[in-house]
Structure formats: C-alpha cells, structure tokens
Write a protein that holds these residues in place. Sequence first.
Motif, PDB file in Angstrom:
ATOM      1  N   GLU A 176       0.755   4.183  -2.875  1.00 46.74           N
ATOM      2  CA  GLU A 176       0.417   5.552  -2.523  1.00 46.74           C
ATOM      3  C   GLU A 176       1.588   6.505  -2.780  1.00 46.74           C
ATOM      4  N   LEU A 209     -10.715   6.172  -6.461  1.00 43.37           N
ATOM      5  CA  LEU A 209     -11.568   7.276  -6.016  1.00 43.37           C
ATOM      6  C   LEU A 209     -10.785   8.584  -5.929  1.00 43.37           C
ATOM      7  N   ARG A 210      -9.514   8.469  -5.562  1.00 46.66           N
ATOM      8  CA  ARG A 210      -8.693   9.661  -5.364  1.00 46.66           C
ATOM      9  C   ARG A 210      -8.208  10.253  -6.680  1.00 46.66           C
ATOM     10  N   ARG A 227       0.833  -1.200   0.000  1.00 45.74           N
ATOM     11  CA  ARG A 227       0.000   0.000   0.000  1.00 45.74           C
ATOM     12  C   ARG A 227       0.872   1.257   0.000  1.00 45.74           C
ATOM     13  N   VAL A 231      -8.713   0.360  -4.823  1.00 46.71           N
ATOM     14  CA  VAL A 231     -10.069   0.929  -4.776  1.00 46.71           C
ATOM     15  C   VAL A 231     -10.020   2.375  -4.295  1.00 46.71           C
ATOM     16  N   ASP A 232      -9.296   2.616  -3.214  1.00 48.46           N
ATOM     17  CA  ASP A 232      -9.177   3.982  -2.689  1.00 48.46           C
ATOM     18  C   ASP A 232      -8.449   4.887  -3.674  1.00 48.46           C
ATOM     19  N   LEU A 233      -7.436   4.349  -4.334  1.00 42.87           N
ATOM     20  CA  LEU A 233      -6.684   5.153  -5.294  1.00 42.87           C
ATOM     21  C   LEU A 233      -7.550   5.562  -6.480  1.00 42.87           C
ATOM     22  N   GLU A 238      -6.959  -4.476  -3.237  1.00 43.29           N
ATOM     23  CA  GLU A 238      -7.825  -3.781  -2.280  1.00 43.29           C
ATOM     24  C   GLU A 238      -7.443  -2.313  -2.098  1.00 43.29           C
ATOM     25  N   PRO A 239      -6.152  -1.957  -1.966  1.00 40.80           N
ATOM     26  CA  PRO A 239      -5.832  -0.525  -1.831  1.00 40.80           C
ATOM     27  C   PRO A 239      -6.037   0.268  -3.114  1.00 40.80           C
TER      28      PRO A 239
END
Length: 392
Positions: A96, A140-141, A92, A136-138, A133-134
């Motif tokens: 990031e 959106l960002r 992750r 998914v957040d990326l 899984e991480p």
Amino acid sequence: KALLADAFAEPVILSERIGVALEVSGMDVDKQLGLLERLGRIPVMIRFYHHEAESQWAATAAVVKRLHADEHRVAIALVQDRRAVQEPEAWRHFLETVMGQVADYVETVEFCHAVNRVKWGVWSPAEHQRLLEPVVDLQLRYQDVRFTGPSCIDFEYQYVVAALDQMPKALEYGALSHHLYVDRRGAPENTQGRYSLVEKCALLRAIARWSRRCEDRVIISEVNWPIQDTGEWSPVGSPYVSPGVRTGDPSVSEELYASYMLRYILLALCSGFVDQVYWWRLVAHGFGLVDERGEDGWRERPAFLMLENFLKTLGTATFIRKLESVEDTYALLFEKDDESIVVAWSNQGEVMGPWSFEYLSARDAYGENRYSFGELVPVDHAPVYFKVAEVV
C-alpha cells in the motif's frame, strides 16, 4: 503446435518492447540515467524490496517519478522476502505504501518474485496465495495500472500453471510475467529436449492464452547471461566463491553475452509470442550492460554498445518476416523509414550465406561499416545489419 505454426508470421513493431532494469539502492542513479539517455526513451523496470527500509522505498519512488518525467514507460516489481510471508500486515503495508507513492507514474506492476524458488521466501502455493490477497483490493483501487505475475523463473512451467490456478478468485493479471532464463543451454537457439527459446516462448504464450486468470499477453521481466570471471558477483557464483573448478557453469564471455542477449530479444519478440523483454540489468558486475567495478570506473561492456546500436538501428522498426537461410542461421527482415534491413546471425560458426536477399551495405553489431561494396560478408554469432536492395 498451432501457435508454433504462426511463429514469425505477423508484423511486430519493436517500439516500447525492449526495456532495461535499473538498481536504485547503493548504485549511482544519476550515472545510470545518463547511460539510459543514450539508449533512448525505452521502458524501464525498477524493483522495490520488502526487506528495505521505508526511506529506501521513498528514494526508489523518487526515481520512478524522474523516469516518468523523462517520458519513460515505467514498470515496477514488488519483491517479497520470508518476513513478508510470516508478517502479512507488514507485507500489506509495503504494497500500500509503494503503490500510494507511484501509482500515478507507472504502467505495470509485477507482484512477487521467483515464487518457485524457496530462497525468495515462498515455501508453498498457499503462502503465495496469501501474499496475493491484499493485491485484490489494490487492483480495485488502481484500475489504470496493469498488474502482472505470477513471476516464476526458468523453464518450469508446471509452477506457472499452478500459481495461476491458485490465485485469489477476484484477481486477474493484465499479463503473464515470467523470468525466462535459457543460459544453461548456451545459445538461445539451443534446445532443451525439443524446446529452444522460441518453443519455450510459444508454450508460455499458450499458457497465457489458456488461463482465465490473465490476459493473453507475455512479458519476460528478467533475463541475462552470467559473465565469466566475475566471482561472487556472478548470479551462478553468488554469494560466495567456491573452491575448485565450478562444473556446469553457463557463464560466457562479454562478447557472447552481448550477442546472445540481442538474439534472445529478436527471437522472443519477432516470434510474436512475447510482448516485452526487460534486460536485467543496466549496471551489474556479474551480469550487466555496464560493469561498475572496472579498473577505471564504470565500463561500458560490448553489450551496452551493441544494444545502443540495435535501438538506434531498429528500435522503432517493424519486423516483417523471417527469411529462408541455411540451417542454424537466421535472417529477419525489418522495415524502417522506407528502408529494408535484414539482421542475420549464425549459431554454427562463420558463414557467408547463401542469403535470400541482395544487399547494398552491411554493418557489424556495433554499427561500424566494415565491409566493401560487393564483397561477401561473414556472419557469425554477432548480428550483422544488411541494408537490403531486394529480397529474392
């Protein structure tokens, strides 16, 4: 079958569809950018590796920014290793960190690498799902960046279907990206069962169209042929030299490597089934356009010179249609700047036609005008460029 009926039926603009990959770690970047300048403002792919130090991630990000400043469309690939599976927080952090450095400079991001090969660290579908899984957040960002996958390799589409089906529910790819090698069949027109390159591309596009987990778009993000006599640097020989004669080795001469790759690009793109193809890669002793281990320094292979001429001749052209030709020969019609150009080649040895067009002149794969007006032009494995007077 419905897709195959539409092969080569629609116009295709070649601009921005043909890209190359660069290697940053341990490779002279300035030299590579100098070579790239000769190929024009084509798309470029850069890989970031989880196993490398953060200082290398930063150095690679600096190259991405240089490419963006030079008006290249940039794609990156984020490559896992076994530790990425075992230490999810480290993975992750890698994702990031890299995305935070390059998101404003890239158009496409491919996640993971050859996930159907255990040597790249993923040993089960569940492990691949956890790696995503991480992401998914990326997504959106960074909504202005196209995310792609599942980054499987070879003609093993059962893994592609499974990987798409087992993605996190909130994740959707903007394209299906795949590493499609056909080298073990020799020429790209050769078949594996009933599947030549064109049928393999059609099936890959059908999967993208069928899946609810990606858009109807296909990117071939890695392809090459291994080159003969490159020892442990060959992708089929690395990382060691084995004793005795290697059997089933798909390695080819530098001349065939160049011809096969151009034919692959033409068939994949002009069929209408593939949106982009990235040549892996610009510089590599075992499989590159340029050999960095030449006796007198970096040596441009025939492939580099052929691609340079191809992009100069057809890089911004529009494919119109596939013309009729004798069996196992190919003639593709393009238009560029009010000129009609046919690219022709043969997968059966030298042929002289007959062709369904009349031509004013012809140039070889290097762009050399070697033919006198009115003479019959021999066509073999290397593409020939005809300036067309009339399609008959």
